[in-house]
Motif scaffolding. Sequence first.
Motif, PDB file in Angstrom:
ATOM      1  N   ARG A  75      -8.932  -5.229 -14.214  1.00  0.00           N
ATOM      2  CA  ARG A  75      -9.407  -3.844 -14.216  1.00  0.00           C
ATOM      3  C   ARG A  75      -8.771  -3.045 -13.081  1.00  0.00           C
ATOM      4  NH1 ARG A  75     -15.563  -2.952 -13.666  1.00  0.00           N
ATOM      5  NH2 ARG A  75     -15.036  -2.661 -11.489  1.00  0.00           N
ATOM      6  N   MET A  76      -8.669  -3.650 -11.895  1.00  0.00           N
ATOM      7  CA  MET A  76      -8.024  -2.975 -10.769  1.00  0.00           C
ATOM      8  C   MET A  76      -6.555  -2.715 -11.086  1.00  0.00           C
ATOM      9  SD  MET A  76      -9.530  -4.775  -7.372  1.00  0.00           S
ATOM     10  CE  MET A  76      -9.153  -3.437  -6.243  1.00  0.00           C
ATOM     11  N   ALA A  77      -5.889  -3.709 -11.656  1.00  0.00           N
ATOM     12  CA  ALA A  77      -4.468  -3.565 -11.995  1.00  0.00           C
ATOM     13  C   ALA A  77      -4.258  -2.423 -12.982  1.00  0.00           C
ATOM     14  CB  ALA A  77      -3.935  -4.868 -12.573  1.00  0.00           C
ATOM     15  N   GLU A  78      -5.200  -2.272 -13.908  1.00  0.00           N
ATOM     16  CA  GLU A  78      -5.099  -1.191 -14.891  1.00  0.00           C
ATOM     17  C   GLU A  78      -5.362   0.173 -14.256  1.00  0.00           C
ATOM     18  OE1 GLU A  78      -6.383  -3.614 -18.927  1.00  0.00           O
ATOM     19  OE2 GLU A  78      -7.959  -2.708 -17.699  1.00  0.00           O
ATOM     20  N   GLU A  79      -6.226   0.234 -13.255  1.00  0.00           N
ATOM     21  CA  GLU A  79      -6.581   1.512 -12.620  1.00  0.00           C
ATOM     22  C   GLU A  79      -5.457   2.077 -11.754  1.00  0.00           C
ATOM     23  OE1 GLU A  79     -11.396   0.766 -12.169  1.00  0.00           O
ATOM     24  OE2 GLU A  79     -10.101   0.516 -10.425  1.00  0.00           O
ATOM     25  N   ILE A  80      -4.664   1.218 -11.177  1.00  0.00           N
ATOM     26  CA  ILE A  80      -3.596   1.683 -10.291  1.00  0.00           C
ATOM     27  C   ILE A  80      -2.423   2.150 -11.149  1.00  0.00           C
ATOM     28  CG2 ILE A  80      -1.980   1.042  -8.448  1.00  0.00           C
ATOM     29  CD1 ILE A  80      -4.102  -1.061  -7.559  1.00  0.00           C
ATOM     30  N   PRO A  81      -1.974   3.380 -10.957  1.00  0.00           N
ATOM     31  CA  PRO A  81      -0.848   3.889 -11.769  1.00  0.00           C
ATOM     32  C   PRO A  81       0.422   3.053 -11.541  1.00  0.00           C
ATOM     33  CG  PRO A  81      -1.874   5.675 -10.510  1.00  0.00           C
ATOM     34  CD  PRO A  81      -2.460   4.388 -10.012  1.00  0.00           C
ATOM     35  N   GLU A  82       1.162   2.866 -12.603  1.00  0.00           N
ATOM     36  CA  GLU A  82       2.413   2.097 -12.497  1.00  0.00           C
ATOM     37  C   GLU A  82       3.345   2.711 -11.459  1.00  0.00           C
ATOM     38  OE1 GLU A  82       5.576  -0.268 -15.286  1.00  0.00           O
ATOM     39  OE2 GLU A  82       4.453   1.379 -16.188  1.00  0.00           O
ATOM     40  N   SER A  83       3.311   4.014 -11.321  1.00  0.00           N
ATOM     41  CA  SER A  83       4.182   4.684 -10.341  1.00  0.00           C
ATOM     42  C   SER A  83       3.839   4.293  -8.904  1.00  0.00           C
ATOM     43  CB  SER A  83       4.072   6.205 -10.486  1.00  0.00           C
ATOM     44  OG  SER A  83       2.754   6.646 -10.180  1.00  0.00           O
ATOM     45  N   ARG A  84       2.677   3.672  -8.679  1.00  0.00           N
ATOM     46  CA  ARG A  84       2.267   3.256  -7.334  1.00  0.00           C
ATOM     47  C   ARG A  84       2.350   1.739  -7.153  1.00  0.00           C
ATOM     48  NH1 ARG A  84       0.741   7.463  -4.143  1.00  0.00           N
ATOM     49  NH2 ARG A  84       1.887   6.064  -2.775  1.00  0.00           N
ATOM     50  N   TYR A  85       2.870   1.017  -8.137  1.00  0.00           N
ATOM     51  CA  TYR A  85       2.966  -0.441  -8.043  1.00  0.00           C
ATOM     52  C   TYR A  85       3.933  -0.884  -6.943  1.00  0.00           C
ATOM     53  CZ  TYR A  85       0.025  -2.436 -11.710  1.00  0.00           C
ATOM     54  OH  TYR A  85      -1.043  -2.896 -12.436  1.00  0.00           O
ATOM     55  N   ASP A  86       4.802   0.014  -6.500  1.00  0.00           N
ATOM     56  CA  ASP A  86       5.719  -0.346  -5.412  1.00  0.00           C
ATOM     57  C   ASP A  86       5.146  -0.003  -4.038  1.00  0.00           C
ATOM     58  OD1 ASP A  86       5.850   2.413  -5.657  1.00  0.00           O
ATOM     59  OD2 ASP A  86       8.035   2.511  -5.480  1.00  0.00           O
ATOM     60  N   TYR A  87       3.943   0.545  -3.987  1.00  0.00           N
ATOM     61  CA  TYR A  87       3.322   0.945  -2.719  1.00  0.00           C
ATOM     62  C   TYR A  87       3.031  -0.272  -1.831  1.00  0.00           C
ATOM     63  CZ  TYR A  87       0.054   2.737   0.695  1.00  0.00           C
ATOM     64  OH  TYR A  87      -0.560   3.053   1.880  1.00  0.00           O
ATOM     65  N   ARG A  88       3.369  -0.124  -0.553  1.00  0.00           N
ATOM     66  CA  ARG A  88       3.085  -1.125   0.478  1.00  0.00           C
ATOM     67  C   ARG A  88       2.353  -0.420   1.618  1.00  0.00           C
ATOM     68  NH1 ARG A  88       6.671  -5.461  -0.052  1.00  0.00           N
ATOM     69  NH2 ARG A  88       8.329  -4.997  -1.508  1.00  0.00           N
ATOM     70  N   PRO A  89       1.207  -0.946   2.049  1.00  0.00           N
ATOM     71  CA  PRO A  89       0.513  -0.316   3.174  1.00  0.00           C
ATOM     72  C   PRO A  89       1.317  -0.380   4.471  1.00  0.00           C
ATOM     73  CG  PRO A  89      -0.769  -2.149   2.290  1.00  0.00           C
ATOM     74  CD  PRO A  89       0.467  -2.038   1.475  1.00  0.00           C
ATOM     75  N   THR A  90       2.129  -1.412   4.622  1.00  0.00           N
ATOM     76  CA  THR A  90       3.050  -1.537   5.758  1.00  0.00           C
ATOM     77  C   THR A  90       4.350  -2.124   5.219  1.00  0.00           C
ATOM     78  OG1 THR A  90       2.503  -3.820   6.391  1.00  0.00           O
ATOM     79  CG2 THR A  90       1.120  -2.060   7.335  1.00  0.00           C
ATOM     80  N   PRO A  91       5.459  -1.944   5.927  1.00  0.00           N
ATOM     81  CA  PRO A  91       6.722  -2.507   5.424  1.00  0.00           C
ATOM     82  C   PRO A  91       6.684  -4.035   5.231  1.00  0.00           C
ATOM     83  CG  PRO A  91       7.147  -0.940   7.185  1.00  0.00           C
ATOM     84  CD  PRO A  91       5.646  -1.132   7.130  1.00  0.00           C
ATOM     85  N   GLN A  92       5.855  -4.725   6.006  1.00  0.00           N
ATOM     86  CA  GLN A  92       5.790  -6.187   5.914  1.00  0.00           C
ATOM     87  C   GLN A  92       4.826  -6.681   4.838  1.00  0.00           C
ATOM     88  OE1 GLN A  92       4.940  -4.478   8.797  1.00  0.00           O
ATOM     89  NE2 GLN A  92       6.929  -4.592   9.788  1.00  0.00           N
ATOM     90  N   SER A  93       4.041  -5.780   4.280  1.00  0.00           N
ATOM     91  CA  SER A  93       3.030  -6.144   3.285  1.00  0.00           C
ATOM     92  C   SER A  93       3.652  -6.351   1.912  1.00  0.00           C
ATOM     93  CB  SER A  93       1.989  -5.031   3.156  1.00  0.00           C
ATOM     94  OG  SER A  93       1.347  -4.780   4.362  1.00  0.00           O
ATOM     95  N   ARG A  94       2.939  -7.100   1.079  1.00  0.00           N
ATOM     96  CA  ARG A  94       3.316  -7.165  -0.327  1.00  0.00           C
ATOM     97  C   ARG A  94       3.036  -5.807  -0.961  1.00  0.00           C
ATOM     98  NH1 ARG A  94       0.484 -12.491  -0.178  1.00  0.00           N
ATOM     99  NH2 ARG A  94       2.033 -14.082  -0.640  1.00  0.00           N
ATOM    100  N   SER A  95       3.830  -5.465  -1.942  1.00  0.00           N
ATOM    101  CA  SER A  95       3.548  -4.268  -2.732  1.00  0.00           C
ATOM    102  C   SER A  95       2.365  -4.574  -3.654  1.00  0.00           C
ATOM    103  CB  SER A  95       4.773  -3.888  -3.571  1.00  0.00           C
ATOM    104  OG  SER A  95       4.984  -4.860  -4.585  1.00  0.00           O
ATOM    105  N   VAL A  96       1.855  -3.525  -4.303  1.00  0.00           N
ATOM    106  CA  VAL A  96       0.792  -3.722  -5.286  1.00  0.00           C
ATOM    107  C   VAL A  96       1.254  -4.722  -6.341  1.00  0.00           C
ATOM    108  CG1 VAL A  96      -0.523  -2.591  -7.139  1.00  0.00           C
ATOM    109  CG2 VAL A  96      -0.263  -1.456  -4.911  1.00  0.00           C
ATOM    110  N   ALA A  97       2.442  -4.507  -6.895  1.00  0.00           N
ATOM    111  CA  ALA A  97       2.963  -5.404  -7.933  1.00  0.00           C
ATOM    112  C   ALA A  97       3.089  -6.832  -7.417  1.00  0.00           C
ATOM    113  CB  ALA A  97       4.315  -4.909  -8.439  1.00  0.00           C
TER     114      ALA A  97
END
Length: 177
Positions: free
Chosen positions: A33-55
């Motif tokens: 459900r969380m994966a569906e709520e996050i827009p695909e355009s934001r799947y590359d978002y990282r809270p910090t450069p060292q963090s995993r992206s959403v995807a």
Amino acid sequence: RGSHSRRVGPMTALYGVRQLVDGIRAVRQNTVRMAEEIPESRYDYRPTPQSRSVAETLVHIAWLWTADHLMHAERRLESLDGFDFPALLAMSAAEEQRTRAKAEIVDLLRTDGERWAAWVAQLSEAFLAERVRLPDGSSVNRFEMLLGTKEHEMQHRAQLTVIERLLGIAPRPTGLA
């Protein structure tokens, strides 16, 4: 004697394989459900450069059960001494780096989540009670290790909840799972 001295019975009567499988399915349903709520355009978002992206985080979650299957089914390890955790992490990282569309990631979460639940459902209590020695010399049973994987997914879901807030998405409550 007071009510505190009554015996309830074995712990598996309170939380056993069936409850673990139900929990795995509920946790994964909420992750999907969380994966569906996050827009695909934001799947590359990282809270910090060292963090995993959403995807990458979602693929990591989908992949988690593979480590359990490797340790408990394929190799049936009795000890984690000498287990090559860096190689396991490298396998996960390689999966995380593969480019996938949102629909493919959501499908991976669903499919692998059900594969994981079905695999755990067929495990015997005797197998789940087997002890596995940890590198520090302590030991846990296989059931505890599998429960830990479900908890690991919930830890990553908490990270995704923070990411949703950073993206301006109001996370929906997920209940106990």
